[in-house]
Design a protein around this motif. Structure first.
Motif, mmCIF file in Angstrom:
data_model
loop_
_atom_site.group_PDB
_atom_site.id
_atom_site.type_symbol
_atom_site.label_atom_id
_atom_site.label_comp_id
_atom_site.label_asym_id
_atom_site.label_seq_id
_atom_site.Cartn_x
_atom_site.Cartn_y
_atom_site.Cartn_z
ATOM 1 N N VAL A 87 0.860 -1.185 0.000
ATOM 2 C CA VAL A 87 0.000 0.000 0.000
ATOM 3 C C VAL A 87 0.898 1.238 0.000
ATOM 4 O O VAL A 87 2.085 1.150 0.310
ATOM 5 C CB VAL A 87 -0.941 0.025 1.224
ATOM 6 C CG1 VAL A 87 -1.964 -1.096 1.138
ATOM 7 C CG2 VAL A 87 -0.163 -0.053 2.530
ATOM 8 N N ALA A 88 0.322 2.382 -0.323
ATOM 9 C CA ALA A 88 1.125 3.602 -0.451
ATOM 10 C C ALA A 88 1.920 3.887 0.815
ATOM 11 O O ALA A 88 3.105 4.236 0.759
ATOM 12 C CB ALA A 88 0.221 4.784 -0.780
ATOM 13 N N ALA A 89 1.271 3.756 1.969
ATOM 14 C CA ALA A 89 1.947 3.897 3.259
ATOM 15 C C ALA A 89 1.220 3.017 4.256
ATOM 16 O O ALA A 89 0.032 3.232 4.545
ATOM 17 C CB ALA A 89 1.947 5.348 3.723
ATOM 18 N N ALA A 90 1.904 2.020 4.756
ATOM 19 C CA ALA A 90 1.335 1.127 5.762
ATOM 20 C C ALA A 90 1.601 1.707 7.142
ATOM 21 O O ALA A 90 2.740 2.059 7.464
ATOM 22 C CB ALA A 90 1.940 -0.268 5.651
ATOM 23 N N LEU A 139 0.664 -4.578 11.456
ATOM 24 C CA LEU A 139 -0.167 -4.082 10.361
ATOM 25 C C LEU A 139 -1.027 -5.225 9.839
ATOM 26 O O LEU A 139 -0.719 -6.403 10.065
ATOM 27 C CB LEU A 139 0.684 -3.505 9.230
ATOM 28 C CG LEU A 139 1.406 -4.467 8.277
ATOM 29 C CD1 LEU A 139 1.821 -3.739 7.016
ATOM 30 C CD2 LEU A 139 2.613 -5.108 8.930
ATOM 31 N N PRO A 140 -2.125 -4.913 9.122
ATOM 32 C CA PRO A 140 -2.930 -5.984 8.534
ATOM 33 C C PRO A 140 -2.132 -6.758 7.490
ATOM 34 O O PRO A 140 -1.441 -6.156 6.662
ATOM 35 C CB PRO A 140 -4.094 -5.229 7.882
ATOM 36 C CG PRO A 140 -4.156 -3.924 8.606
ATOM 37 C CD PRO A 140 -2.730 -3.582 8.931
ATOM 38 N N LYS A 141 -2.248 -8.073 7.527
ATOM 39 C CA LYS A 141 -1.516 -8.910 6.580
ATOM 40 C C LYS A 141 -1.850 -8.564 5.129
ATOM 41 O O LYS A 141 -0.991 -8.662 4.239
ATOM 42 C CB LYS A 141 -1.833 -10.389 6.842
ATOM 43 C CG LYS A 141 -1.127 -11.347 5.893
ATOM 44 C CD LYS A 141 -1.666 -12.753 6.018
ATOM 45 C CE LYS A 141 -1.182 -13.642 4.886
ATOM 46 N NZ LYS A 141 -1.837 -14.969 4.896
ATOM 47 N N LYS A 142 -3.098 -8.102 4.880
ATOM 48 C CA LYS A 142 -3.501 -7.796 3.508
ATOM 49 C C LYS A 142 -2.744 -6.611 2.919
ATOM 50 O O LYS A 142 -2.849 -6.342 1.717
ATOM 51 C CB LYS A 142 -5.004 -7.531 3.454
ATOM 52 C CG LYS A 142 -5.480 -6.350 4.262
ATOM 53 C CD LYS A 142 -7.007 -6.292 4.251
ATOM 54 C CE LYS A 142 -7.542 -5.231 5.188
ATOM 55 N NZ LYS A 142 -9.022 -5.271 5.250
ATOM 56 N N SER A 161 -6.954 3.731 6.533
ATOM 57 C CA SER A 161 -5.526 3.417 6.670
ATOM 58 C C SER A 161 -5.261 1.932 6.752
ATOM 59 O O SER A 161 -4.108 1.499 6.641
ATOM 60 C CB SER A 161 -4.966 4.096 7.926
ATOM 61 O OG SER A 161 -5.434 3.443 9.110
ATOM 62 N N LEU A 162 -6.310 1.125 6.934
ATOM 63 C CA LEU A 162 -6.149 -0.308 7.174
ATOM 64 C C LEU A 162 -6.497 -1.169 5.971
ATOM 65 O O LEU A 162 -6.347 -2.385 6.011
ATOM 66 C CB LEU A 162 -7.025 -0.734 8.369
ATOM 67 C CG LEU A 162 -6.699 -0.048 9.694
ATOM 68 C CD1 LEU A 162 -7.815 -0.274 10.700
ATOM 69 C CD2 LEU A 162 -5.377 -0.559 10.245
ATOM 70 N N LEU A 163 -6.943 -0.529 4.897
ATOM 71 C CA LEU A 163 -7.372 -1.256 3.716
ATOM 72 C C LEU A 163 -6.221 -1.485 2.748
ATOM 73 O O LEU A 163 -5.120 -0.996 2.941
ATOM 74 C CB LEU A 163 -8.481 -0.473 3.007
ATOM 75 C CG LEU A 163 -9.741 -0.155 3.815
ATOM 76 C CD1 LEU A 163 -10.683 0.717 3.008
ATOM 77 C CD2 LEU A 163 -10.435 -1.443 4.258
ATOM 78 N N ASP A 196 -6.005 4.549 1.944
ATOM 79 C CA ASP A 196 -6.225 5.941 1.543
ATOM 80 C C ASP A 196 -5.768 6.843 2.690
ATOM 81 O O ASP A 196 -6.560 7.275 3.527
ATOM 82 C CB ASP A 196 -7.708 6.172 1.230
ATOM 83 C CG ASP A 196 -7.972 7.535 0.606
ATOM 84 O OD1 ASP A 196 -7.068 8.396 0.646
ATOM 85 O OD2 ASP A 196 -9.082 7.740 0.076
ATOM 86 N N ILE A 197 -4.466 7.090 2.740
ATOM 87 C CA ILE A 197 -3.880 7.846 3.848
ATOM 88 C C ILE A 197 -4.326 9.301 3.822
ATOM 89 O O ILE A 197 -4.569 9.899 4.870
ATOM 90 C CB ILE A 197 -2.339 7.760 3.804
ATOM 91 C CG1 ILE A 197 -1.888 6.289 3.841
ATOM 92 C CG2 ILE A 197 -1.728 8.518 4.975
ATOM 93 C CD1 ILE A 197 -2.331 5.531 5.070
ATOM 94 N N ARG A 198 -4.477 9.866 2.650
ATOM 95 C CA ARG A 198 -4.896 11.265 2.555
ATOM 96 C C ARG A 198 -6.289 11.455 3.164
ATOM 97 O O ARG A 198 -6.515 12.378 3.959
ATOM 98 C CB ARG A 198 -4.875 11.729 1.097
ATOM 99 C CG ARG A 198 -5.112 13.225 0.954
ATOM 100 C CD ARG A 198 -5.108 13.651 -0.515
ATOM 101 N NE ARG A 198 -3.842 13.400 -1.172
ATOM 102 C CZ ARG A 198 -2.766 14.155 -1.023
ATOM 103 N NH1 ARG A 198 -2.804 15.206 -0.208
ATOM 104 N NH2 ARG A 198 -1.645 13.868 -1.669
#
Length: 337
Positions: free
Chosen positions: A38-41, A123-126, A57-59, A63-65
């Motif tokens: 992801v862009a930022a975990a 963090l989520p494994k996904k 933030s967990l998907l 989508d951090i923004r």
């Protein structure tokens, strides 16, 4: 702020953690290494700590923004002590443990006394990809994002956006043409970047040695960027994440946290400060635990990421500010040319 200070793990303790990681792998077994997908975990102190507002933030994709923009000051303050750090798209991590759908990892390239493999957190494994191709491409030329954020695209014409990624993201280069660079991603094959948004290097050692003006010029790009506790991306930085990333962009790896940054580099007297030196502030009139770090901007000014209520700014007179009585010293990480 990020000021915790733990002793390094012994070899025996490190071996034990790796055994734990192996023991807790699911059927099919997780590899010991993976890549951020992801862009930022965002890494947490414990698994399953979340509010509905944290969902973006967990998907995957994260989508951090949107996550940052939707939080109030109180929402951001709640994160203090609950987050560890962040890791960027394509960043290699070592797996330490697993609980349900969460994985504990150590982030390569974020030095800390807490773990010699890198900065630890959950963090989520996904949000991970297990890519043999990324591993095989570790010695290839790479593209490093130089803008606050930029987009990966599905096509060479750069008209079909894939995901927005952060400053300092590094991805292996497959090919490039005049206006676009083809890069390898952790879990989505090959994608395109605008050539103008990245620098291409053969290796970390190929990054040009910066001047003190280069360091400050890079820091200036982020004026107005929101503070985020544990932030390590062009979507939001904490104080030490800001200084760490500015130096990393110029090929200089410094510790992740302020409490460790103050222990390395070269000590500098107040009268000898130059642009790019790091200024540290500590409780108990500068004699206690470090609680803040900023970068000397010249002329008694400091550029820094202050706290959850504010954004990256230039403080006009650090010696007559609220920080002055907590001054704990300065360190220089930039060697003279």
């Amino acid at each position: 702020m990020k000021r915790r200070f733990w002793l390094p793990l012994s070899a025996a303790m490190l071996y034990g953690l790796i055994k734990i990681g192996r023991k807790n792998q699911p059927s099919g077994k997780l590899p010991l290494t993976a890549y951020i997908d992801v862009a930022a975990a965002t890494l947490w102190t414990e698994p399953h700590i979340q509010r509905s507002i944290d969902t973006p933030s967990l998907l995957n994709p994260a989508d951090i923004r949107t996550w940052i923009n939707n939080m109030s000051v109180d929402d951001k303050l709640w994160l203090v002590g609950k987050l560890e750090t962040q890791a960027l798209y394509g960043n290699k991590v070592t797996i330490l443990d697993k609980k349900g759908k969460w994985v504990k990892v150590a982030v390569e390239g974020e030095p800390t006394p807490r773990n010699e493999l890198g900065y630890p957190g959950w963090l989520p494994k996904k949000q991970l990809a297990f890519s043999k191709l990324m591993h095989k491409s570790s010695d290839k030329s790479f593209a490093m994002v130089k803008d606050k954020t930029t987009w990966l695209y599905n096509n060479k014409k750069l008209t079909k956006p894939f995901i927005e990624i952060s400053f300092n993201t590094q991805l292996p280069v497959v090919n490039w043409v005049k206006n676009a660079v083809l890069v390898l991603t952790p879990g989505n094959g090959r994608k395109w970047l605008s050539a103008g948004s990245v620098n291409i290097y053969k290796s970390i050692n190929d990054i040009p040695k910066p001047s003190k003006e280069d360091i400050v010029d890079t820091a200036e790009k982020f004026l107005g960027l929101p503070y985020l506790w544990s932030g390590m991306s062009g979507f939001g930085f904490d104080c030490s994440g800001f200084t760490h990333n500015i130096y990393k962009h110029h090929g200089i790896i410094i510790p992740r946290d302020a409490s460790a940054q103050i222990l390395e580099g070269e000590a500098v007297e107040k009268g000898d400060l130059q642009k790019g030196d790091l200024l540290f502030f500590a409780h108990d009139s500068g004699k206690g635990a470090v609680h803040h770090v900023g970068m000397y901007y010249g002329n008694d000014k400091m550029i820094h990421s202050p706290n959850s209520k504010s954004s990256i700014e230039i403080l006009d007179d650090v010696w007559h500010s609220s920080y002055a009585e907590d001054y704990a010293g300065a360190r220089r990480y930039l060697k003279s040319k």
